[in-house]
Design a protein around this motif. Structure first.
Motif, PDB file in Angstrom:
ATOM      1  N   VAL A 248       0.853  -1.186   0.000  1.00 57.35           N
ATOM      2  CA  VAL A 248       0.000   0.000   0.000  1.00 57.35           C
ATOM      3  C   VAL A 248       0.893   1.241   0.000  1.00 57.35           C
ATOM      4  N   THR A 249       0.769   2.065  -1.012  1.00 62.18           N
ATOM      5  CA  THR A 249       1.585   3.277  -1.108  1.00 62.18           C
ATOM      6  C   THR A 249       0.879   4.443  -0.428  1.00 62.18           C
ATOM      7  N   PRO A 250       1.620   5.468  -0.035  1.00 62.00           N
ATOM      8  CA  PRO A 250       0.973   6.657   0.516  1.00 62.00           C
ATOM      9  C   PRO A 250      -0.079   7.240  -0.420  1.00 62.00           C
ATOM     10  N   ALA A 251       0.197   7.213  -1.717  1.00 69.47           N
ATOM     11  CA  ALA A 251      -0.765   7.741  -2.683  1.00 69.47           C
ATOM     12  C   ALA A 251      -2.081   6.973  -2.642  1.00 69.47           C
ATOM     13  N   ASP A 252      -2.012   5.660  -2.344  1.00 65.40           N
ATOM     14  CA  ASP A 252      -3.224   4.841  -2.286  1.00 65.40           C
ATOM     15  C   ASP A 252      -4.187   5.335  -1.216  1.00 65.40           C
ATOM     16  N   VAL A 253      -3.653   5.908  -0.154  1.00 67.68           N
ATOM     17  CA  VAL A 253      -4.496   6.328   0.970  1.00 67.68           C
ATOM     18  C   VAL A 253      -4.550   7.855   1.088  1.00 67.68           C
ATOM     19  N   GLY A 254      -4.130   8.563   0.026  1.00 73.66           N
ATOM     20  CA  GLY A 254      -4.236  10.006   0.000  1.00 73.66           C
ATOM     21  C   GLY A 254      -3.215  10.746   0.829  1.00 73.66           C
ATOM     22  N   MET A 255      -2.037  10.145   1.024  1.00 75.07           N
ATOM     23  CA  MET A 255      -0.983  10.783   1.808  1.00 75.07           C
ATOM     24  C   MET A 255       0.160  11.206   0.884  1.00 75.07           C
ATOM     25  N   PRO A 256       0.898  12.275   1.227  1.00 73.33           N
ATOM     26  CA  PRO A 256       2.063  12.647   0.425  1.00 73.33           C
ATOM     27  C   PRO A 256       3.152  11.600   0.541  1.00 73.33           C
ATOM     28  N   PRO A 257       3.983  11.434  -0.460  1.00 70.89           N
ATOM     29  CA  PRO A 257       4.995  10.372  -0.432  1.00 70.89           C
ATOM     30  C   PRO A 257       6.046  10.576   0.643  1.00 70.89           C
ATOM     31  N   GLY A 258       6.401  11.827   0.987  1.00 68.97           N
ATOM     32  CA  GLY A 258       7.424  12.058   2.010  1.00 68.97           C
ATOM     33  C   GLY A 258       8.813  11.725   1.487  1.00 68.97           C
ATOM     34  N   PHE A 259       9.775  11.778   2.389  1.00 71.50           N
ATOM     35  CA  PHE A 259      11.166  11.546   2.000  1.00 71.50           C
ATOM     36  C   PHE A 259      11.753  10.385   2.800  1.00 71.50           C
ATOM     37  N   ARG A 260      12.884   9.892   2.284  1.00 76.87           N
ATOM     38  CA  ARG A 260      13.706   8.891   2.978  1.00 76.87           C
ATOM     39  C   ARG A 260      12.916   7.625   3.308  1.00 76.87           C
ATOM     40  N   ARG A 261      12.124   7.148   2.378  1.00 77.97           N
ATOM     41  CA  ARG A 261      11.447   5.868   2.580  1.00 77.97           C
ATOM     42  C   ARG A 261      12.393   4.749   2.173  1.00 77.97           C
ATOM     43  N   ARG A 262      12.796   3.957   3.137  1.00 78.39           N
ATOM     44  CA  ARG A 262      13.754   2.895   2.866  1.00 78.39           C
ATOM     45  C   ARG A 262      13.087   1.670   2.248  1.00 78.39           C
ATOM     46  N   THR A 263      11.804   1.508   2.479  1.00 72.55           N
ATOM     47  CA  THR A 263      11.071   0.363   1.932  1.00 72.55           C
ATOM     48  C   THR A 263       9.783   0.867   1.306  1.00 72.55           C
ATOM     49  N   PRO A 264       9.246   0.112   0.352  1.00 70.57           N
ATOM     50  CA  PRO A 264       7.976   0.525  -0.260  1.00 70.57           C
ATOM     51  C   PRO A 264       6.836   0.385   0.736  1.00 70.57           C
ATOM     52  N   GLY A 265       5.772   1.080   0.445  1.00 70.86           N
ATOM     53  CA  GLY A 265       4.591   0.929   1.279  1.00 70.86           C
ATOM     54  C   GLY A 265       4.528   1.913   2.419  1.00 70.86           C
ATOM     55  N   LEU A 266       3.537   1.691   3.297  1.00 75.37           N
ATOM     56  CA  LEU A 266       3.317   2.574   4.437  1.00 75.37           C
ATOM     57  C   LEU A 266       4.252   2.238   5.588  1.00 75.37           C
ATOM     58  N   ARG A 267       4.493   3.226   6.432  1.00 77.69           N
ATOM     59  CA  ARG A 267       5.211   3.002   7.683  1.00 77.69           C
ATOM     60  C   ARG A 267       4.215   2.504   8.733  1.00 77.69           C
ATOM     61  N   ARG A 268       4.742   1.876   9.785  1.00 72.06           N
ATOM     62  CA  ARG A 268       3.869   1.381  10.846  1.00 72.06           C
ATOM     63  C   ARG A 268       3.051   2.510  11.469  1.00 72.06           C
ATOM     64  N   GLU A 269       3.720   3.666  11.728  1.00 68.96           N
ATOM     65  CA  GLU A 269       2.996   4.758  12.365  1.00 68.96           C
ATOM     66  C   GLU A 269       1.884   5.292  11.464  1.00 68.96           C
ATOM     67  N   GLU A 270       2.066   5.181  10.149  1.00 67.71           N
ATOM     68  CA  GLU A 270       1.024   5.635   9.231  1.00 67.71           C
ATOM     69  C   GLU A 270      -0.173   4.691   9.260  1.00 67.71           C
ATOM     70  N   VAL A 271       0.107   3.395   9.311  1.00 68.25           N
ATOM     71  CA  VAL A 271      -0.987   2.422   9.433  1.00 68.25           C
ATOM     72  C   VAL A 271      -1.745   2.660  10.730  1.00 68.25           C
ATOM     73  N   ALA A 272      -1.024   2.882  11.812  1.00 71.93           N
ATOM     74  CA  ALA A 272      -1.662   3.122  13.105  1.00 71.93           C
ATOM     75  C   ALA A 272      -2.533   4.373  13.060  1.00 71.93           C
TER      76      ALA A 272
END
Length: 297
Positions: free
Chosen positions: A23-47
């Motif tokens: 799940v990408t940030p774009a999929d859930v309407g969030m900006p992509p942000g910087f320094r993403r080491r792995t694809p998909g959402l971060r844990r804090e974003e899911v929370a």
């Protein structure tokens, strides 16, 4: 010895990580942000998107032995865009009882399923949903269970016909033994559909049609579908003892193929005789327009 819970927790952790990664940030309407080491959402974003604490979600994804409610799992499932099968899998791994939402019962079958039951001829076969609507039949089934049409009900339905015809015209020989089993099977399925208009209307109309159905329904008995030996009557060949076996159909929830096989030589001979008559009378057709009714638990 490793327990079932100890096995499930690592599976739960791996499953959540894999679903989060897709799940990408774009999929859930969030900006992509910087320094993403792995694809998909971060844990804090899911929370955050699920309305749960970061620590709680982190522990869930780490497979720690914490409790999860259906409401919280549903929120996580929505965030991770899980489909129905994935959501059910999440519930099982988290050891939370899964209850699916109301689903519209199938009212037709695909050609693949029709081909399968046709291939069972000379064994009678039918496809029912959990309300005993008749979705498909093969020629052998129609040979055995031809009855006057009940078009006022819409889709052909076994219970509607069995409780509507006079007792002497019922194709079940031991009606007082078999109908209670069928009603108990119906009630077991009804538990998943309480309050749904189509089901409540069906129960109401059948109750208005048959006092005997009202009596059986009031008993509260519930049983699952299963194999049974039944005795049927046919005007042309007399009584036939048949074994019925129910087979679930993948991709068609609450539907089953019911296949019948003769128990003894007399039933086998009767089925063969009916097929011979059919082939002689309709060499290029099989009276598909006639409406059949059989019975199975």
């Amino acid at each position: 010895m490793i327990t079932a819970q100890q096995r499930r927790r690592p599976e739960l952790a791996a499953f959540l990580r894999s679903r989060r990664a897709r799940v990408t940030p774009a999929d859930v309407g969030m900006p992509p942000g910087f320094r993403r080491r792995t694809p998909g959402l971060r844990r804090e974003e899911v929370a955050q998107l699920s309305g749960v604490g970061v620590t709680w979600y982190t522990w869930l994804e780490q497979g720690r032995p914490i409790n999860a409610s259906p409401q919280v799992l549903d929120a996580v499932a929505r965030t991770l865009r899980l489909d129905r099968t994935e959501r059910e899998h999440l519930y099982h791994l988290a050891e939370v009882p899964f209850e699916s939402g109301p689903e519209r019962l199938a009212q037709a079958v695909g050609q693949e399923v029709q081909d399968i039951i046709d291939a069972l001829d000379p064994h009678p076969a039918v496809v029912y949903n959990s309300r005993y609507d008749v979705l498909a039949t093969n020629p052998a089934y129609r040979d055995l269970f031809l009855v006057p049409t009940t078009s006022q009900f819409g889709v052909p339905n076994v219970l509607w016909t069995l409780f509507s015809v006079p007792e002497g015209s019922c194709p079940l020989v031991f009606r007082e033994r078999e109908l209670p089993v069928m009603v108990a099977t119906l009630r077991a399925a009804y538990g998943r559909h309480v309050g749904e208009p189509a089901w409540e209307d069906f129960i109401g109309r059948l109750s208005a049609r048959s006092p005997y159905f009202v009596e059986l329904w009031a008993s509260g008995e519930v049983i699952p579908p299963g194999p049974r030996v039944k005795t049927f009557r046919h005007a042309a060949v007399g009584e036939l003892r048949m074994t019925s076996v129910s087979l679930s159909v993948d991709g068609m929830p609450e539907c089953r193929i019911v296949a019948y096989s003769p128990v003894d030589a007399e039933a086998k001979e009767g089925v063969a005789l009916l097929r011979e008559w059919r082939e002689r009378l309709w060499p290029s057709a099989d009276a598909r327009d006639a409406e059949p009714v059989g019975a199975d638990s």
